[in-house]
Design a protein around this motif. Structure first.
Motif, PDB file in Angstrom:
ATOM      1  N   GLU A  55      65.972 -78.583  -9.081  1.00 30.50           N
ATOM      2  CA  GLU A  55      64.959 -77.680  -9.655  1.00 30.50           C
ATOM      3  C   GLU A  55      64.227 -77.052  -8.481  1.00 30.50           C
ATOM      4  O   GLU A  55      64.161 -77.630  -7.393  1.00 30.50           O
ATOM      5  CB  GLU A  55      63.919 -78.462 -10.474  1.00 30.50           C
ATOM      6  N   ASN A  56      63.609 -75.915  -8.746  1.00 33.81           N
ATOM      7  CA  ASN A  56      62.891 -75.216  -7.680  1.00 33.81           C
ATOM      8  C   ASN A  56      61.662 -75.985  -7.221  1.00 33.81           C
ATOM      9  O   ASN A  56      61.084 -76.772  -7.973  1.00 33.81           O
ATOM     10  CB  ASN A  56      62.458 -73.827  -8.159  1.00 33.81           C
ATOM     11  N   SER A  57      61.255 -75.714  -6.004  1.00 34.25           N
ATOM     12  CA  SER A  57      60.068 -76.354  -5.438  1.00 34.25           C
ATOM     13  C   SER A  57      59.641 -75.586  -4.197  1.00 34.25           C
ATOM     14  O   SER A  57      60.490 -75.102  -3.443  1.00 34.25           O
ATOM     15  CB  SER A  57      60.390 -77.792  -5.038  1.00 34.25           C
ATOM     16  N   THR A  58      58.352 -75.468  -4.000  1.00 29.98           N
ATOM     17  CA  THR A  58      57.829 -74.963  -2.721  1.00 29.98           C
ATOM     18  C   THR A  58      57.178 -76.113  -1.970  1.00 29.98           C
ATOM     19  O   THR A  58      57.565 -76.462  -0.855  1.00 29.98           O
ATOM     20  CB  THR A  58      56.785 -73.846  -2.960  1.00 29.98           C
ATOM     21  N   ARG A  59      56.197 -76.738  -2.623  1.00 25.78           N
ATOM     22  CA  ARG A  59      55.359 -77.731  -1.924  1.00 25.78           C
ATOM     23  C   ARG A  59      56.112 -79.010  -1.589  1.00 25.78           C
ATOM     24  O   ARG A  59      56.098 -79.478  -0.449  1.00 25.78           O
ATOM     25  CB  ARG A  59      54.149 -78.097  -2.808  1.00 25.78           C
ATOM     26  N   THR A  60      56.732 -79.592  -2.596  1.00 24.41           N
ATOM     27  CA  THR A  60      57.318 -80.920  -2.409  1.00 24.41           C
ATOM     28  C   THR A  60      58.451 -80.869  -1.400  1.00 24.41           C
ATOM     29  O   THR A  60      58.483 -81.650  -0.439  1.00 24.41           O
ATOM     30  CB  THR A  60      57.823 -81.465  -3.760  1.00 24.41           C
ATOM     31  N   ARG A  61      59.360 -79.931  -1.608  1.00 19.96           N
ATOM     32  CA  ARG A  61      60.516 -79.884  -0.713  1.00 19.96           C
ATOM     33  C   ARG A  61      60.102 -79.568   0.718  1.00 19.96           C
ATOM     34  O   ARG A  61      60.496 -80.242   1.666  1.00 19.96           O
ATOM     35  CB  ARG A  61      61.517 -78.839  -1.206  1.00 19.96           C
ATOM     36  N   MET A 108      64.999 -86.714  -4.239  1.00 20.14           N
ATOM     37  CA  MET A 108      65.641 -86.006  -5.345  1.00 20.14           C
ATOM     38  C   MET A 108      64.651 -85.470  -6.377  1.00 20.14           C
ATOM     39  O   MET A 108      63.755 -86.178  -6.823  1.00 20.14           O
ATOM     40  CB  MET A 108      66.624 -86.915  -6.068  1.00 20.14           C
ATOM     41  N   ARG A 109      64.870 -84.219  -6.756  1.00 18.54           N
ATOM     42  CA  ARG A 109      64.215 -83.641  -7.943  1.00 18.54           C
ATOM     43  C   ARG A 109      65.316 -83.250  -8.909  1.00 18.54           C
ATOM     44  O   ARG A 109      66.313 -82.630  -8.518  1.00 18.54           O
ATOM     45  CB  ARG A 109      63.374 -82.419  -7.562  1.00 18.54           C
ATOM     46  N   HIS A 110      65.106 -83.623 -10.185  1.00 18.02           N
ATOM     47  CA  HIS A 110      66.177 -83.380 -11.172  1.00 18.02           C
ATOM     48  C   HIS A 110      65.545 -83.162 -12.546  1.00 18.02           C
ATOM     49  O   HIS A 110      64.544 -83.809 -12.876  1.00 18.02           O
ATOM     50  CB  HIS A 110      67.116 -84.595 -11.203  1.00 18.02           C
ATOM     51  N   GLU A 136      58.251 -88.873 -14.094  1.00 23.75           N
ATOM     52  CA  GLU A 136      57.279 -89.163 -13.031  1.00 23.75           C
ATOM     53  C   GLU A 136      57.436 -88.206 -11.849  1.00 23.75           C
ATOM     54  O   GLU A 136      58.526 -87.651 -11.604  1.00 23.75           O
ATOM     55  CB  GLU A 136      57.436 -90.600 -12.532  1.00 23.75           C
ATOM     56  N   HIS A 137      56.356 -88.047 -11.109  1.00 20.93           N
ATOM     57  CA  HIS A 137      56.343 -87.312  -9.839  1.00 20.93           C
ATOM     58  C   HIS A 137      55.420 -88.121  -8.928  1.00 20.93           C
ATOM     59  O   HIS A 137      54.282 -87.738  -8.668  1.00 20.93           O
ATOM     60  CB  HIS A 137      55.821 -85.891 -10.083  1.00 20.93           C
ATOM     61  N   PRO A 138      55.918 -89.289  -8.466  1.00 20.54           N
ATOM     62  CA  PRO A 138      55.008 -90.233  -7.819  1.00 20.54           C
ATOM     63  C   PRO A 138      54.362 -89.729  -6.542  1.00 20.54           C
ATOM     64  O   PRO A 138      53.199 -90.065  -6.271  1.00 20.54           O
ATOM     65  CB  PRO A 138      55.909 -91.447  -7.545  1.00 20.54           C
ATOM     66  N   THR A 139      55.070 -88.936  -5.746  1.00 21.44           N
ATOM     67  CA  THR A 139      54.452 -88.520  -4.474  1.00 21.44           C
ATOM     68  C   THR A 139      53.310 -87.534  -4.717  1.00 21.44           C
ATOM     69  O   THR A 139      52.361 -87.479  -3.944  1.00 21.44           O
ATOM     70  CB  THR A 139      55.483 -87.936  -3.476  1.00 21.44           C
ATOM     71  N   GLN A 140      53.394 -86.766  -5.820  1.00 19.27           N
ATOM     72  CA  GLN A 140      52.275 -85.873  -6.163  1.00 19.27           C
ATOM     73  C   GLN A 140      51.047 -86.706  -6.520  1.00 19.27           C
ATOM     74  O   GLN A 140      49.936 -86.436  -6.059  1.00 19.27           O
ATOM     75  CB  GLN A 140      52.664 -84.970  -7.332  1.00 19.27           C
ATOM     76  N   ALA A 141      51.239 -87.742  -7.323  1.00 20.88           N
ATOM     77  CA  ALA A 141      50.091 -88.576  -7.703  1.00 20.88           C
ATOM     78  C   ALA A 141      49.520 -89.297  -6.487  1.00 20.88           C
ATOM     79  O   ALA A 141      48.300 -89.473  -6.381  1.00 20.88           O
ATOM     80  CB  ALA A 141      50.514 -89.584  -8.773  1.00 20.88           C
ATOM     81  N   HIS A 263      44.522 -79.342  -8.729  1.00 22.33           N
ATOM     82  CA  HIS A 263      45.665 -78.801  -9.494  1.00 22.33           C
ATOM     83  C   HIS A 263      46.894 -79.034  -8.621  1.00 22.33           C
ATOM     84  O   HIS A 263      46.860 -78.738  -7.431  1.00 22.33           O
ATOM     85  CB  HIS A 263      45.461 -77.306  -9.770  1.00 22.33           C
ATOM     86  N   PRO A 264      47.967 -79.577  -9.201  1.00 19.16           N
ATOM     87  CA  PRO A 264      49.136 -79.867  -8.355  1.00 19.16           C
ATOM     88  C   PRO A 264      49.873 -78.621  -7.883  1.00 19.16           C
ATOM     89  O   PRO A 264      50.636 -78.683  -6.915  1.00 19.16           O
ATOM     90  CB  PRO A 264      50.034 -80.698  -9.285  1.00 19.16           C
ATOM     91  N   GLY A 265      49.655 -77.479  -8.580  1.00 16.23           N
ATOM     92  CA  GLY A 265      50.411 -76.283  -8.273  1.00 16.23           C
ATOM     93  C   GLY A 265      51.850 -76.431  -8.764  1.00 16.23           C
ATOM     94  O   GLY A 265      52.307 -77.546  -9.000  1.00 16.23           O
ATOM     95  N   PRO A 266      52.577 -75.351  -8.926  1.00 12.96           N
ATOM     96  CA  PRO A 266      52.072 -73.986  -8.832  1.00 12.96           C
ATOM     97  C   PRO A 266      51.131 -73.676  -9.997  1.00 12.96           C
ATOM     98  O   PRO A 266      51.227 -74.293 -11.054  1.00 12.96           O
ATOM     99  CB  PRO A 266      53.340 -73.127  -8.898  1.00 12.96           C
ATOM    100  N   VAL A 267      50.215 -72.717  -9.755  1.00 12.23           N
ATOM    101  CA  VAL A 267      49.161 -72.409 -10.720  1.00 12.23           C
ATOM    102  C   VAL A 267      49.518 -71.156 -11.514  1.00 12.23           C
ATOM    103  O   VAL A 267      50.004 -70.183 -10.941  1.00 12.23           O
ATOM    104  CB  VAL A 267      47.834 -72.155  -9.957  1.00 12.23           C
TER     105      VAL A 267
HETATM  106  N1   CP Z   1      53.321 -79.783  -7.199  1.00 13.00           N
HETATM  107  C1   CP Z   1      54.646 -79.545  -7.048  1.00 13.00           C
HETATM  108  O1   CP Z   1      55.492 -80.391  -7.308  1.00 13.00           O
HETATM  109  O2   CP Z   1      54.906 -78.301  -6.558  1.00 13.00           O
HETATM  110  P1   CP Z   1      56.376 -77.741  -6.254  1.00 13.00           P
HETATM  111  O3   CP Z   1      57.073 -77.557  -7.571  1.00 13.00           O
HETATM  112  O4   CP Z   1      56.133 -76.433  -5.530  1.00 13.00           O
HETATM  113  O5   CP Z   1      57.094 -78.739  -5.402  1.00 13.00           O
END
Ligand code: CP
Length: 308
Positions: A55-61, A108-110, A136-141, A263-267
């Protein structure tokens, strides 16, 4: 420094309060590195990580890749569309292929709940869940909790309001597991159609009246309306959502003075949170992103250090 109980970090449901404390304490050391003029440590020298994102990601990846590079490791990335998954290879075969290349950590994101868990059972590498379905998204928490701890010194006793699309939010779920273990009281709020019935069983308050949730809160966390996961009809319109559930200056005024806005983003700017609230001095949205690098450095360090 203590180790984590598992070779992987798959969720906060199975992570203890002691382990969370240890990760947050290690992240504090890493934050010193990333806010310095010399963002280089030898902690991951000779180690290799791969981000495997379906899945797409900016911050996490990007924060995992930067975290690895700041610690002198080798960071690579593979996406579903650019991999042999598009030729029919199974997830397990893909994972084993990456594993035998000498990978130390796979992130991994899936879109499917449990995909990182399946991967973890089939590889020697440590696996970090970077978001699985609506689970879950543990690293965000962890980075959210780090941001709260940085501001208040402790998470224990904080009242945290989580507002928005709880139903589809893996961020909410990981925060609920983590925050309650760390002694915070959590109230989840949003339209009734975006709440889920089993929430109260997790030891939190639940209300569809956002003003009640925000009143007296130390932290107000907005969540993104996940239009891509949503079946039509869960709320009447974006305009109505903004009016009844959006985090506006008027609504935030009921929280404690200088309550953190997160806010975890994206907003979806102007939908779940107004531009004015995002720009207020109490908004920690940018700080959360910075802290994400520190927390992910801590995790990469801890998981590679404990590998046999
Ligand atoms: N908060 C978060 O997971 O952002 P991304 O989808 O940009 O990784």
């Amino acid at each position: 420094m203590r180790m984590l109980g598992s070779k992987d970090l798959l969720g906060l449901r199975e992570t203890s309060a002691d382990e969370i404390h240890e990760i947050l304490n290690t992240a504090e050391l890493m934050k010193v590195v990333i806010t310095s003029n010399n963002k280089k440590t030898p902690h991951l020298q000779g180690k290799s990580i791969i981000t495997v994102f379906y899945e797409n990601s900016t911050r996490t990846r990007m924060s995992f890749e930067l975290a690895c590079k700041y610690m002198s490791g080798t960071a690579s990335n593979i996406s579903a569309s650019a991999s042999s998954v598009s030729k029919g290879e199974t997830l397990i075969d893909t994972a084993r292929t990456l594993d035998v290349m000498g990978t130390d950590v796979m992130i991994m994101r899936h879109p499917m709940t449990g995909a990182p868990h399946l991967m973890a059972r089939n590889v020697k590498a440590a696996v970090i869940n970077a978001g699985d379905g609506v689970n879950e998204h543990p690293t965000q928490a962890l980075l959210d909790m780090y941001t709260m701890k940085e501001r208040f010194g402790s998470i224990k006793g904080l009242r945290v309001a989580i507002v928005g699309d709880i139903r589809h939010s893996r961020v909410a779920r990981s925060n609920i597991y983590g925050l309650t273990k760390m002694g915070a009281s959590v109230v989840a709020s949003g339209p009734p159609t975006l709440l889920i019935p089993d929430l109260e069983g997790l030891g939190i308050e639940v209300t569809d009246r956002v003003d009640d949730a925000v009143r007296g809160a130390d932290v107000v966390m907005g969540l993104r309306i996940q239009l891509e996961r949503q079946k039509k009809g869960l709320f009447p319109s974006i305009r109505e959502y903004r009016k009844f559930f959006g985090l506006t200056e008027e609504r935030i005024a009921a929280a404690r003075p200088h309550a953190l806005v997160m806010h975890p983003g994206p907003v979806n700017r102007g939908v779940e949170i107004s531009s004015e609230v995002m720009a207020s001095p109490d908004s920690k949205i940018d700080e959360q992103v910075t802290n994400g690098v520190a927390v992910r450095m801590a995790l990469l360090f801890m998981l590679t250090r404990q590998k046999p």
